[in-house]
Write an enzyme that holds these catalytic residues in place. Structure first.
Site, short mmCIF file in Angstrom:
data_model
loop_
_atom_site.label_atom_id
_atom_site.label_comp_id
_atom_site.label_asym_id
_atom_site.label_seq_id
_atom_site.Cartn_x
_atom_site.Cartn_y
_atom_site.Cartn_z
N GLU A 1 1.61 82.74 -108.74
CA GLU A 1 1.00 81.42 -108.90
C GLU A 1 0.17 81.03 -107.69
OE1 GLU A 1 2.39 77.34 -110.60
OE2 GLU A 1 3.44 77.66 -108.73
N ASP A 2 0.59 81.52 -106.51
CA ASP A 2 -0.07 81.06 -105.28
C ASP A 2 -1.46 81.64 -105.05
OD1 ASP A 2 1.96 79.33 -104.35
OD2 ASP A 2 3.17 81.08 -103.88
N CYS B 1 6.31 79.48 -109.61
CA CYS B 1 5.71 80.47 -108.70
C CYS B 1 5.52 81.84 -109.34
CB CYS B 1 6.59 80.70 -107.47
SG CYS B 1 7.42 79.27 -106.83
N HIS C 1 6.03 73.68 -101.36
CA HIS C 1 4.81 73.48 -102.14
C HIS C 1 4.92 72.20 -102.95
CE1 HIS C 1 4.21 78.11 -102.08
NE2 HIS C 1 3.26 77.59 -101.36
N ARG D 1 1.03 75.41 -95.95
CA ARG D 1 0.30 76.54 -96.52
C ARG D 1 -1.12 76.18 -96.97
NH1 ARG D 1 4.12 80.34 -98.35
NH2 ARG D 1 5.91 80.22 -96.96
N ASP E 1 6.61 89.02 -101.19
CA ASP E 1 6.52 87.77 -101.97
C ASP E 1 5.52 87.88 -103.14
OD1 ASP E 1 8.23 85.75 -100.65
OD2 ASP E 1 6.99 86.21 -98.90
N ARG F 1 1.17 86.78 -96.70
CA ARG F 1 0.81 86.70 -98.11
C ARG F 1 -0.70 86.70 -98.35
NH1 ARG F 1 3.83 82.84 -101.89
NH2 ARG F 1 2.94 84.45 -103.22
N ILE G 1 14.55 83.14 -101.79
CA ILE G 1 13.34 83.20 -100.95
C ILE G 1 12.35 82.10 -101.38
CG2 ILE G 1 13.50 85.58 -100.13
CD1 ILE G 1 11.53 86.36 -102.39
N1 GLY Z 1 8.87 83.12 -100.33
C1 GLY Z 1 7.84 82.44 -100.97
C2 GLY Z 1 6.90 81.84 -100.02
O1 GLY Z 1 7.33 81.48 -98.93
O2 GLY Z 1 5.74 81.70 -100.27
#
Ligand code: GLY
Length: 255
Positions: free
Chosen positions: A65-66, A250, A163, A133, A60, A85, A244
């Site tokens: 961005e995350d 993102c 998100h 998350r 991923d 991640r 995904i």
């Molecule tokens: N596949 C992107 C996420 O779940 O963060």
């Protein structure tokens, strides 16, 4: 205005990315082409694009961005809530690149978790989604850091989407795309809300970049509404990333 963008080339294991969608696995070669087209669209907006190398162990990791919140005063490196991640935020080339652009580098600490796809910037104010998350502790740390730099934040609980920015996009000039659970949220009543129909909900994930708006391909009603607001629209195909749970926002850090 944004001057800089950071992106990361997709992993060759992108097909193993986390997903809740039921649309098959992304095709790596197609994702690479779509990513190149995304970078080309961003370049048209006048930003400088830093392209980081692929990190094949992190399926991923193109969703940069995350891993950081870029503000006009500081950057805050996050601590992603998804276990697979978490290490993306510590990837050395990303950390080095952020230090190159920012003197003030902060970070979210355990037990806080934040994925910055949950954070929507409106000027100097930041809406922070509480999601699977991003937890309350992470949001509290984020708000404390923002306040240290004269910025502000508030939380927005969310239930239906991955998100916050899966369902909201701020297009500047008080214009806000809203879908699903956010349509009637009083926090957003002061905005000029552009409501996205449920059959085009994925299209709510657009990005404003310097008076252009990047819109995902295949969402004609969303595209028309944005064109009606007077923006220059750049349509980008994100079908492989959608498989995904990824979208336009993102795929980059913009600052
Ligand atoms: N596949 C992107 C996420 O779940 O963060």
């Amino acid at each position: 205005m944004f001057k800089n963008v950071i992106v990361r080339i997709p992993s060759k294991h992108i097909s193993e990315g986390i997903t809740s969608a039921n649309e098959g696995k992304p095709i790596y070669e197609k994702a690479l082409v779509q990513h190149e087209n995304y970078v080309s669209a961003l370049t048209k907006t006048g930003v400088n694009v830093t392209v980081l190398k692929p990190e094949d162990d992190f399926p991923d990791s193109c969703f940069v961005e995350d891993v950081a919140l870029c503000t006009r005063k500081c950057v805050i490196i996050t601590r992603p809530g998804a276990q697979s991640r978490r290490q993306e935020a510590a990837l050395p080339d990303m950390v080095t690149t952020l230090h190159k652009f920012y003197d003030n580098v902060e970070s979210i600490k355990e037990p806080g978790t934040v994925e910055a796809g949950d954070i929507m910037m409106v000027g100097d104010h930041f809406y922070i989604g509480l999601s699977a998350r991003t937890n309350q502790e992470g949001a509290n740390q984020m708000i404390e850091i923002l306040e240290k730099y004269g910025l502000t934040g508030e939380t927005v609980p969310l239930k239906e989407v991955l998100h916050l920015k899966t369902g909201l996009a701020y297009l500047e000039n008080n214009n806000l795309l809203v879908s699903g659970e956010f349509k009637n949220d009083p926090r957003f009543s002061k905005f000029n809300k552009i409501e996205i129909d449920p059959d085009e909900a994925y299209g709510a994930n657009c990005i404003w970049v310097n008076d252009y708006v990047l819109v995902p391909a295949g969402y004609p009603k969303v595209q028309q509404k944005i064109e009606n607001l007077g923006y220059k629209v750049l349509v980008v195909d994100t079908s492989e990333f959608r498989k995904i749970d990824g979208g336009l926002s993102c795929l980059s850090l913009r600052f």
